[in-house]
Write a protein that holds these residues in place. Structure first.
Motif, short mmCIF file in Angstrom:
data_model
loop_
_atom_site.label_atom_id
_atom_site.label_comp_id
_atom_site.label_asym_id
_atom_site.label_seq_id
_atom_site.Cartn_x
_atom_site.Cartn_y
_atom_site.Cartn_z
N ASN A 168 0.88 -1.21 -0.28
CA ASN A 168 -0.07 0.08 -0.08
C ASN A 168 0.86 1.40 -0.08
O ASN A 168 0.47 2.28 0.11
CB ASN A 168 -0.83 0.03 1.17
N GLU A 171 -0.36 4.18 -2.14
CA GLU A 171 -1.59 4.75 -1.79
C GLU A 171 -1.39 5.68 -0.32
O GLU A 171 -2.01 6.62 -0.13
CB GLU A 171 -2.51 3.74 -1.28
N GLY A 337 -7.09 3.03 2.24
CA GLY A 337 -7.38 1.96 1.51
C GLY A 337 -7.73 0.80 1.85
O GLY A 337 -6.96 -0.43 1.19
#
Ligand code: 13P
Ligand code: SF4
Length: 342
Positions: A168, A171, A337
């Motif tokens: 991630n 993000e 996210g």
């Protein structure tokens, strides 16, 4: 309840053979038959004892197949392990992975007993940076937020605005809505993230001792003789290796790629055990198996897991003041996210 046993005296009895036969059926292509009488009694005993202890075993994707398929209740990449650690009702968590992973589980579960079977299971990235280093960087770049890879100590996480994993990182960096971040400590992951975003990254010189050893020449040599070979690479690899890859992602991202696309020939540019663990689930996929071994991950063995469950050692504890600050940076990451993976 008698919880004392010694792995040295556990026999491979017909009963053990019968109880562990379904596991062996799954792993027979990746564990030689001659090894099974050694693993099976340990697997059998661990699976009994974890119920008695109300324990759950979390295993990283780099654990060996007898651990990954034999005793793990939950498995995954660093992000999945962090999420799973927040969702278990078990009183005891045995983290089969490296120390920073057990610390993350302990940060998120201050009231549970989090065990690591070998306290020496470290990580070259985690040991590349200290909390004092982060404080100095913050002085040098005042007001620039700090994004830290979870492969760090709790003390480093405590100095951090938000953590990330390889699943991630882009993000998380973009979630801050700023033009510049301090990104620690993996330089290669940082360079990969920088290639995927407009945000400017201030980097540190940490590296993974396993992934930095791969070379583009190796990748090209794998392609020779394997027509249509799909190359999956972990973003901890050097940029010139990633440039040769068809897909770059976390360990779970690679597993997802194989599951969805079922390539005929595939190579995972990452730690040795990954291919063995994934091959068990995908007998129709041919895995080319380069082997760069993580010596820290390999410190975890069935015998040590059994000992952990017997003795309830080694407990991972963190200074509560540090843990409280570190928890904020991990929880901020988990809030970004949800469900996404790369
Ligand atoms: P993943 O989060 O992709 O599993 O990788 C972390 C890592 O390098 C563990 O050693
Ligand atoms: Fe650390 Fe690399 Fe081992 Fe992962 S593979 S634990 S990043 S040394």
């Amino acid at each position: 309840m008698n919880l004392v046993s010694s792995s040295a005296t556990l026999p491979y009895s017909p009963e053990v053979a019968l109880r562990t036969a379904p596991v062996y059926e799954r792993v027979r292509d990746v564990i030689p038959a001659i090894e099974w009488p050694v693993h099976a009694p340990l697997i059998d005993r661990i699976n009994q004892l974890k119920k008695q202890r109300n324990a759950v075993i979390l295993a990283h994707n780099y654990q060996t197949p007898e651990i990954f398929h034999g005793v793990a209740d939950l498995s995954g990449d660093s992000l999945a392990l962090a999420r799973q650690a927040t969702q278990t009702d078990a009183e005891v968590i045995v983290l089969c992975g490296v120390h920073f992973m057990a610390e993350t589980a302990a940060i998120l579960n201050p009231d549970k007993r989090v065990l690591i079977p070998d306290l020496e299971a470290g990580c070259s990235l985690a040991s590349s940076i200290t909390a004092a280093d982060v404080r100095l960087l913050k002085q040098r770049y005042p007001g620039v937020p700090v994004v830290t890879y979870v492969n760090t100590s709790a003390a480093v996480k405590a100095e951090t605005d938000v953590c990330c994993t390889s699943a991630n990182a882009v993000e998380v960096v973009e979630s801050l809505g700023v033009e510049r971040v301090i990104f620690l400590p993996d330089e290669y992951l940082g360079r990969y993230v920088a290639s995927q975003t407009e945000v400017e990254l201030i980097l540190w010189h940490g590296s993974c001792e396993v992934h930095e050893r791969f070379t583009p020449e190796q990748v090209r040599s794998f392609r020779q003789g394997h027509e249509g070979l799909i190359v999956l690479a972990h973003p901890e690899c050097p940029p010139n290796v990633l440039a040769e890859a068809d897909y770059v992602g976390s360990t779970s991202g690679m597993i997802g790629y194989v599951g969805e696309r079922q390539p005929r020939n595939v190579v995972m540019i990452t730690e040795c055990s990954m291919s063995d663990n994934v091959a068990v689930e995908h007998p129709n996929v041919n895995f080319i198996r380069p082997c760069n071994l993580c010596p820290h991950m390999k410190r975890i063995t069935l015998a040590k897991i059994l000992r952990s469950l017997e003795t309830l050692d080694h407990r991972v504890t963190i200074d509560p003041a540090i843990a409280a600050r570190a928890r904020q940076s991990v929880e901020r990451m988990l809030a970004v996210g949800r469900g996404a993976g790369r």
